[in-house]
Design an enzyme around this catalytic site. Structure first.
Site, short mmCIF file in Angstrom:
data_model
loop_
_atom_site.label_atom_id
_atom_site.label_comp_id
_atom_site.label_asym_id
_atom_site.label_seq_id
_atom_site.Cartn_x
_atom_site.Cartn_y
_atom_site.Cartn_z
N ASN A 50 0.73 -9.67 1.05
CA ASN A 50 0.11 -9.89 2.35
C ASN A 50 -1.01 -10.91 2.23
O ASN A 50 -0.92 -12.02 2.73
CB ASN A 50 -0.39 -8.57 2.94
CG ASN A 50 -0.90 -8.70 4.37
OD1 ASN A 50 -1.21 -7.71 5.00
ND2 ASN A 50 -0.99 -9.90 4.92
N THR A 51 -2.07 -10.54 1.50
CA THR A 51 -3.24 -11.40 1.40
C THR A 51 -2.92 -12.76 0.80
O THR A 51 -3.49 -13.78 1.21
CB THR A 51 -4.34 -10.72 0.56
OG1 THR A 51 -4.59 -9.41 1.08
CG2 THR A 51 -5.63 -11.51 0.59
N GLY A 105 -5.19 -7.49 -2.91
CA GLY A 105 -6.02 -8.57 -2.39
C GLY A 105 -6.78 -9.36 -3.43
O GLY A 105 -7.54 -10.27 -3.09
N ALA A 150 1.20 -6.17 -4.62
CA ALA A 150 -0.24 -6.41 -4.72
C ALA A 150 -0.60 -7.34 -5.88
O ALA A 150 0.01 -7.30 -6.94
CB ALA A 150 -1.02 -5.10 -4.87
N GLY A 151 -1.61 -8.17 -5.63
CA GLY A 151 -2.16 -9.04 -6.66
C GLY A 151 -1.62 -10.45 -6.69
O GLY A 151 -2.17 -11.32 -7.37
N LYS A 161 6.56 2.66 3.28
CA LYS A 161 5.81 2.28 2.09
C LYS A 161 4.67 3.29 1.96
O LYS A 161 3.77 3.32 2.79
CB LYS A 161 5.26 0.86 2.20
CG LYS A 161 4.43 0.45 0.99
CD LYS A 161 3.68 -0.85 1.23
CE LYS A 161 2.72 -1.10 0.07
NZ LYS A 161 1.80 -2.22 0.35
#
Length: 260
Positions: A211-212, A163, A189-190, A102
């Site tokens: 992830n977050t 995040g 993301a997001g 990635k």
């Protein structure tokens, strides 16, 4: 219709799960392992900078990940130049992690938006070097097309800043990207909660990486399961075909045969 035989294919490799998850920000490695299991993910992204790849006598994040079960996706998080990103990918490959990477080349620390000029430069080098490149990029159809033309195996446009948990801020550009490229489109993301993941999948994207959204939840293990279900539900809804939106009502029961 089900998602059982609906495989995600990246560079000829088949995956049953369309959810990819990260390994950072968990309270403990044990919590991370439990969340990975609950997510049902098969591709696990790992920041090369967080992995001890020089001294195998010391504990490493990889000690907690079953590489027979999961496909590792090393990432270049924290890299701000093409040279740094390329060097990081080469280190990961030399350490035996993976040649599917990635690619992240960030523009600044405030937004963590990608620096697309440096990203394109790094992607060209890595593709020529034999890597399977999955680049994190802005939701720009032109950049995504350029990345595909370079030879990237997928494109990973952001749904919102890393995040942020803001969800899919611009579904229209995501749809244009899907019409522009032929390689898989992975929203990266997001994503903040299960509905964000479902919305992304209902647009028709090939997968979601997060992830977050999981690690930062009050109960990461429960959220991992929720994301698993949301990605599957969103994909199934996309394949089923939603009804068109319209201004006025349509009766669900026929008027023929009504009692007079």
């Amino acid at each position: 219709m089900s998602t059982t035989n609906d495989k995600l294919i990246i560079a000829g490799r088949e995956f049953s799960s369309r959810l990819m998850v990260g390994t950072g920000k968990y309270a403990s490695n044990e919590q991370m392992v439990a969340a990975l299991e609950a997510s049902g993910a098969e591709i696990i992204t790992v920041a090369v900078r967080r992995v001890n790849i020089t001294d195998r006598s010391k504990e490493s994040l990889l000690d907690f990940i079953d590489t027979r079960k999961y496909t590792l996706l090393p990432n270049t998080a924290g890299c701000y130049t093409a040279d740094d990103a390329v060097r990081t990918c080469r280190l990961a490959r030399e350490a035996g992690m993976s040649d599917m990477v990635k690619l992240e080349v960030l523009g600044n620390e405030t937004t963590l938006y990608p620096d697309n000029e440096e990203l394109l430069k790094a992607a060209k080098i890595l593709v020529k070097d034999g890597f399977t490149v999955l680049p994190y990029t802005s939701d720009d159809p032109i950049i995504c097309k350029k990345l595909e033309d370079i030879g990237c195996a997928a494109v990973m446009p952001l749904g919102a800043p890393i995040g942020s948990g803001l969800g899919i801020r611009n579904p229209y550009t995501i749809r244009i990207i899907m019409e522009t490229v032929k390689v898989p489109v992975i929203v990266d993301a997001g994503v903040g909660t299960a509905s964000d993941a479902a919305i992304a999948m209902e647009l028709g994207v090939d997968g979601v990486l997060m992830n977050t959204g999981i690690a930062g939840a009050q109960n990461p293990i429960a959220m991992a399961e929720a994301m698993n279900l949301a990605v599957r539900a969103g994909r199934l809804a996309y394949r089923a075909g939603r009804i068109p939106k319209k201004l006025y009502a349509t009766a669900s029961s026929p008027i023929e045969g009504m009692i007079e």
